[in-house]
Write a protein that holds these residues in place. Sequence first.
Motif, PDB file in Angstrom:
ATOM      1  N   ILE A  54       0.700  -1.118   0.025  1.00  0.00           N
ATOM      2  CA  ILE A  54      -0.078  -0.021   0.028  1.00  0.00           C
ATOM      3  C   ILE A  54       0.794   1.208   0.122  1.00  0.00           C
ATOM      4  O   ILE A  54       0.521   2.204  -0.513  1.00  0.00           O
ATOM      5  CB  ILE A  54      -0.860  -0.020   1.265  1.00  0.00           C
ATOM      6  N   PHE A  55       2.024   1.058   0.702  1.00  0.00           N
ATOM      7  CA  PHE A  55       2.838   2.351   1.081  1.00  0.00           C
ATOM      8  C   PHE A  55       4.146   1.909   0.846  1.00  0.00           C
ATOM      9  O   PHE A  55       4.823   1.652   1.874  1.00  0.00           O
ATOM     10  CB  PHE A  55       2.527   3.003   2.148  1.00  0.00           C
ATOM     11  N   PRO A  56       4.859   1.782  -0.436  1.00  0.00           N
ATOM     12  CA  PRO A  56       6.319   1.498  -0.545  1.00  0.00           C
ATOM     13  C   PRO A  56       7.325   2.080   0.291  1.00  0.00           C
ATOM     14  O   PRO A  56       8.231   1.315   0.711  1.00  0.00           O
ATOM     15  CB  PRO A  56       6.464   1.354  -2.073  1.00  0.00           C
ATOM     16  N   GLU A  57       7.116   3.102   0.683  1.00  0.00           N
ATOM     17  CA  GLU A  57       8.144   3.923   1.634  1.00  0.00           C
ATOM     18  C   GLU A  57       7.877   3.545   3.194  1.00  0.00           C
ATOM     19  O   GLU A  57       8.495   4.106   4.075  1.00  0.00           O
ATOM     20  CB  GLU A  57       7.902   5.597   1.360  1.00  0.00           C
ATOM     21  N   TRP A  58       7.023   2.527   3.404  1.00  0.00           N
ATOM     22  CA  TRP A  58       6.452   2.307   4.807  1.00  0.00           C
ATOM     23  C   TRP A  58       7.879   2.074   5.399  1.00  0.00           C
ATOM     24  O   TRP A  58       8.677   1.046   4.764  1.00  0.00           O
ATOM     25  CB  TRP A  58       5.546   1.350   4.936  1.00  0.00           C
ATOM     26  N   LEU A 172      -5.409  -0.694  -4.069  1.00  0.00           N
ATOM     27  CA  LEU A 172      -5.810  -1.977  -2.977  1.00  0.00           C
ATOM     28  C   LEU A 172      -6.947  -1.804  -2.076  1.00  0.00           C
ATOM     29  O   LEU A 172      -7.531  -2.726  -1.493  1.00  0.00           O
ATOM     30  CB  LEU A 172      -4.590  -2.459  -2.441  1.00  0.00           C
ATOM     31  N   LEU A 173      -7.087  -0.517  -1.740  1.00  0.00           N
ATOM     32  CA  LEU A 173      -8.075  -0.165  -0.676  1.00  0.00           C
ATOM     33  C   LEU A 173      -9.337   0.348  -0.914  1.00  0.00           C
ATOM     34  O   LEU A 173     -10.000   1.143  -0.412  1.00  0.00           O
ATOM     35  CB  LEU A 173      -7.374   0.504   0.453  1.00  0.00           C
ATOM     36  N   VAL A 174      -9.705   0.302  -2.185  1.00  0.00           N
ATOM     37  CA  VAL A 174     -10.957   0.925  -2.768  1.00  0.00           C
ATOM     38  C   VAL A 174     -12.074   0.141  -2.253  1.00  0.00           C
ATOM     39  O   VAL A 174     -12.204  -1.270  -2.150  1.00  0.00           O
ATOM     40  CB  VAL A 174     -11.016   0.453  -4.379  1.00  0.00           C
ATOM     41  N   VAL A 175     -12.798   1.046  -1.544  1.00  0.00           N
ATOM     42  CA  VAL A 175     -13.998   0.410  -0.532  1.00  0.00           C
ATOM     43  C   VAL A 175     -15.198   0.360  -1.340  1.00  0.00           C
ATOM     44  O   VAL A 175     -15.691   1.102  -2.232  1.00  0.00           O
ATOM     45  CB  VAL A 175     -14.442   1.427   0.644  1.00  0.00           C
ATOM     46  N   PRO A 176     -16.031  -0.667  -1.498  1.00  0.00           N
ATOM     47  CA  PRO A 176     -17.409  -1.011  -2.346  1.00  0.00           C
ATOM     48  C   PRO A 176     -18.092   0.100  -1.734  1.00  0.00           C
ATOM     49  O   PRO A 176     -18.361   0.236  -0.731  1.00  0.00           O
ATOM     50  CB  PRO A 176     -17.825  -2.604  -2.100  1.00  0.00           C
ATOM     51  N   LYS A 177     -18.966   0.589  -2.526  1.00  0.00           N
ATOM     52  CA  LYS A 177     -19.799   1.869  -2.404  1.00  0.00           C
ATOM     53  C   LYS A 177     -20.988   1.357  -1.496  1.00  0.00           C
ATOM     54  O   LYS A 177     -21.139   2.183  -0.418  1.00  0.00           O
ATOM     55  CB  LYS A 177     -20.903   2.006  -3.655  1.00  0.00           C
TER      56      LYS A 177
END
Length: 201
Positions: A54-58, A172-177
């Motif tokens: 989600i966050f490659p710089e994590w 990756l974190l698209v929340v269904p409506k």
Amino acid sequence: GHSLHEFIDGDEPLRPVIDFDLPIETLNAITPALSGGQAKNSLCCAFRDTCLEIFPEWDKETLTIAESSDEKKISLHVSTFGMRLPNIAQVAMFTELVRKKLPTALQGNSIIDNIANKCSFSLRMLGSPKYNEKTGEHIHVKKAIRPKDGTIFDFMIRPPNDESEVIKNSPLLVVPKAKMEGCPSTNNVTTDAEFELHRRV
């Protein structure tokens, strides 16, 4: 008796968290055999890999692990103070991504409890015990495993003055409506993390 909880609701950013409860009986029945250490390790690796996707710089040094296990079950809260997600619904999506990376035997809802799948939830604070109503005892104190010398704020989900990055547009974190509409809007409500003291008189 009482234990201190952090109460989370509303749409402010918050840290991802995994609530992991594995009864030893369940662990012992897994084939091929898995040790408690391997189970914990696979959870932490799944969490780490999801953060990096989600966050490659994590920064993996910001991983936090708190434990309140006993001889009957392994109980962990895994989180990070290195990034935040925009809302509770995305933390629920994050949890499902972590679940999919675990060995099948560890994917059960009773083991990975997706606590963020609701409009609000609460988590016990570091150093706080669970209160056993039957015996009146305080048991399973939540202890810091990593970082060992972390402060209570490192282990909170929505601490005051958190300046860690909010990951806004992860595909990756698209929340269904449908999920988004499940919770009433709380824009007018103050959503600072409230401390709830659960007292039993």
